[in-house]
Design an enzyme around this catalytic site. Structure first.
Site, mmCIF file in Angstrom:
data_model
loop_
_atom_site.group_PDB
_atom_site.id
_atom_site.type_symbol
_atom_site.label_atom_id
_atom_site.label_comp_id
_atom_site.label_asym_id
_atom_site.label_seq_id
_atom_site.Cartn_x
_atom_site.Cartn_y
_atom_site.Cartn_z
ATOM 1 C CE1 TYR A 55 99.305 -35.212 -84.084
ATOM 2 C CE2 TYR A 55 99.677 -34.437 -81.850
ATOM 3 C CZ TYR A 55 98.844 -34.600 -82.941
ATOM 4 O OH TYR A 55 97.556 -34.155 -82.883
ATOM 5 C CG LEU A 56 104.514 -42.231 -83.723
ATOM 6 C CD1 LEU A 56 103.939 -43.476 -84.383
ATOM 7 C CD2 LEU A 56 105.628 -42.599 -82.758
#
Length: 160
Positions: free
Chosen positions: A29-30
């Protein structure tokens, strides 16, 4: 832009004989802020980037946008992700009326957790629940993949 309508369940029985396909998935996840998550995924040899919005009150519906990207770009983006990459095998199991269950068998710090999701055309769509489907966990944030990356199953299971 599309809406994702899905329900989630714990898996309590043997489902693997019914699987018609299985994929190895690594995802990170960014961004995991509540209003939006930005996910990078490698499924077998394909890369994807996905943006998901916040869920509605029932936890069944949210905005979802996904695009395939070159796998080497996905590999590079995984290096930029928040700590903890999710590793799982996704098993595809046909359901009724052209629907299917996606059963995720988790590994790493989430080993032992098996969750099934079914994507629906609308929130009121009926479907047959197989015997291996357990308790419904739709809308319970701790079962979202982004939550499992931040607080793995093994850590909160130890607290039960």
């Amino acid at each position: 832009m599309t809406k994702e309508i899905e329900r989630k369940f714990l898996v309590t029985g043997d489902f693997k004989k019914q699987a018609v396909k299985s994929y190895k998935i690594a995802q990170g996840y960014l961004s995991t802020v509540p209003e939006r998550t930005v996910r990078v995924r490698i499924r077998d040899h394909q890369g994807f980037i996905t943006i998901k919005g916040i869920s509605n009150a029932s936890g069944t519906t949210r905005f979802e946008w996904e695009m395939e990207i070159p796998v080497n770009e996905a590999e590079n983006l995984l290096l930029l992700c928040e700590p903890k990459i999710i590793e799982k095998i996704r098993h595809i199991i046909p359901a009724n009326d052209n629907l299917y269950f996606e059963v995720d068998e988790f590994f790493g710090e989430n080993k032992g957790l098996i969750i099934s999701e079914i994507e629906l055309p609308n929130e009121n769509t009926e479907f047959t629940k197989p015997s291996w489907l357990g308790k419904e966990v739709t809308g319970q944030l701790k079962y979202y993949n982004a939550s499992l990356a931040a607080m793995p199953f093994s850590k909160w299971l130890a607290k039960l």
